[in-house]
Design a protein around this motif. Structure first.
Motif, PDB file in Angstrom:
ATOM      1  N   LEU A 130     -12.191   6.361  -2.148  1.00  0.00           N
ATOM      2  CA  LEU A 130     -12.132   6.760  -0.772  1.00  0.00           C
ATOM      3  C   LEU A 130     -11.898   5.509   0.381  1.00  0.00           C
ATOM      4  CD1 LEU A 130     -15.570   8.760  -0.510  1.00  0.00           C
ATOM      5  CD2 LEU A 130     -13.328   9.711  -0.714  1.00  0.00           C
ATOM      6  N   GLU A 158     -14.362   6.702   5.300  1.00  0.00           N
ATOM      7  CA  GLU A 158     -14.676   8.012   4.648  1.00  0.00           C
ATOM      8  C   GLU A 158     -15.872   7.507   3.762  1.00  0.00           C
ATOM      9  OE1 GLU A 158     -11.785   9.971   2.489  1.00  0.00           O
ATOM     10  OE2 GLU A 158     -10.282   9.710   4.100  1.00  0.00           O
ATOM     11  N   PHE A 159     -15.802   6.654   3.066  1.00  0.00           N
ATOM     12  CA  PHE A 159     -17.048   5.978   2.055  1.00  0.00           C
ATOM     13  C   PHE A 159     -18.420   6.119   2.945  1.00  0.00           C
ATOM     14  CE2 PHE A 159     -19.781   3.288   0.012  1.00  0.00           C
ATOM     15  CZ  PHE A 159     -19.767   3.752  -1.331  1.00  0.00           C
ATOM     16  N   HIS A 180     -12.484  13.375   9.002  1.00  0.00           N
ATOM     17  CA  HIS A 180     -13.121  12.527   7.763  1.00  0.00           C
ATOM     18  C   HIS A 180     -13.753  13.499   7.004  1.00  0.00           C
ATOM     19  CE1 HIS A 180     -11.602   8.912   9.846  1.00  0.00           C
ATOM     20  NE2 HIS A 180     -12.188   8.083   8.797  1.00  0.00           N
ATOM     21  N   LEU A 198     -13.236  14.415   3.089  1.00  0.00           N
ATOM     22  CA  LEU A 198     -14.342  14.429   2.116  1.00  0.00           C
ATOM     23  C   LEU A 198     -14.485  15.727   1.489  1.00  0.00           C
ATOM     24  CD1 LEU A 198     -16.830  12.206   3.878  1.00  0.00           C
ATOM     25  CD2 LEU A 198     -15.766  11.470   2.027  1.00  0.00           C
ATOM     26  N   LYS A 213     -11.775  15.922  -1.239  1.00  0.00           N
ATOM     27  CA  LYS A 213     -11.934  15.012  -2.473  1.00  0.00           C
ATOM     28  C   LYS A 213     -13.195  15.250  -3.387  1.00  0.00           C
ATOM     29  CE  LYS A 213      -9.173  11.520   0.164  1.00  0.00           C
ATOM     30  NZ  LYS A 213      -9.186  10.243   0.824  1.00  0.00           N
TER      31      LYS A 213
END
Length: 227
Positions: free
Chosen positions: A159, A163-164, A202, A206, A209
């Protein structure tokens, strides 16, 4: 992280911009590396492993958006901070920048002192994150903050930094309802001005993913957020 050990890659096809921005940041003690287009930026980034990349969008040979997407796929550059510095101020251009994996989007013209302040804010947040590294296990997913790594079903999910950080924030507070202002403050900081739509982008990425099922699971056990 000492300034003299902090390396910044400036990417712009305008020599004047490289000179002015590079001068102001070097005066602050940062190591400065430059590139004039996206392809050169990728080469320099692989070689120099910068802490921060400040990149224009519209450039010859390869634009900043494409270069950002490629850099985000390079494992050794997974933790680099990327911010666009561009004259394009349209909402759709900013959204595209975050979609490409940028951590911030700064529009020209900007006064050198303000740009330096933004750079300090981005790097200060990086320093704070390094001090507070830890690993979480939530809903069958391991979240390693120190290595900016997420492992789901024995598969590593890469990421971009923001995003992380957003994912880590949501997963670290059981039963907490997050509002936009709090998310912006904790993930982006008061010094960096971004719009609420940035959060939407974002969150959407997420979901794509990590998987919608995971978000339903964490909401079901008390993880909530308002966006």
């Amino acid at each position: 992280m000492k300034k003299q050990n902090t390396k910044i890659l400036l990417v712009d096809d305008e020599p004047d911009i490289l000179e002015i921005v590079g001068y102001n940041l070097s005066q602050e003690g940062y190591q400065i590396v430059t590139a004039s287009n996206g392809k050169e930026a990728i080469t320099k980034a692989k070689k120099e492993l910068p802490d921060l990349i400040i990149m224009d969008v519209m450039m010859p040979e390869m634009d900043g958006m494409e270069a950002c997407e490629i850099i985000r796929k390079i494992p050794e550059l997974n933790n680099v901070i990327i911010t666009f510095l561009t004259a394009r101020s349209e909402d759709y251009s900013q959204m595209a920048g975050f979609d490409a994996g940028a951590d911030d989007y700064i529009t020209k013209p900007i006064k050198p002192k303000l740009l330096v302040s933004k750079v300090k804010a981005l790097l200060r947040r990086l320093k704070e994150q390094e001090k507070n590294s830890e690993t979480l296990n939530v809903g069958g997913i391991e979240i390693n903050r120190e290595e900016y790594k997420i492992i789901k079903d024995d598969i590593i999910i890469a990421l971009p930094r923001k995003e992380f950080e957003l994912f880590y924030l949501l997963a670290s507070k059981p039963g907490k309802v997050f509002k936009r202002d709090e998310i912006l403050d904790k993930v982006w900081g008061n010094e960096v001005v971004v719009g609420g739509r940035t959060i939407d982008v974002h969150i959407r990425k997420l979901r794509e993913k990590i998987g919608e099922d995971f978000f339903k699971t964490i909401k079901g056990v008390g993880y909530k957020f308002e966006v």
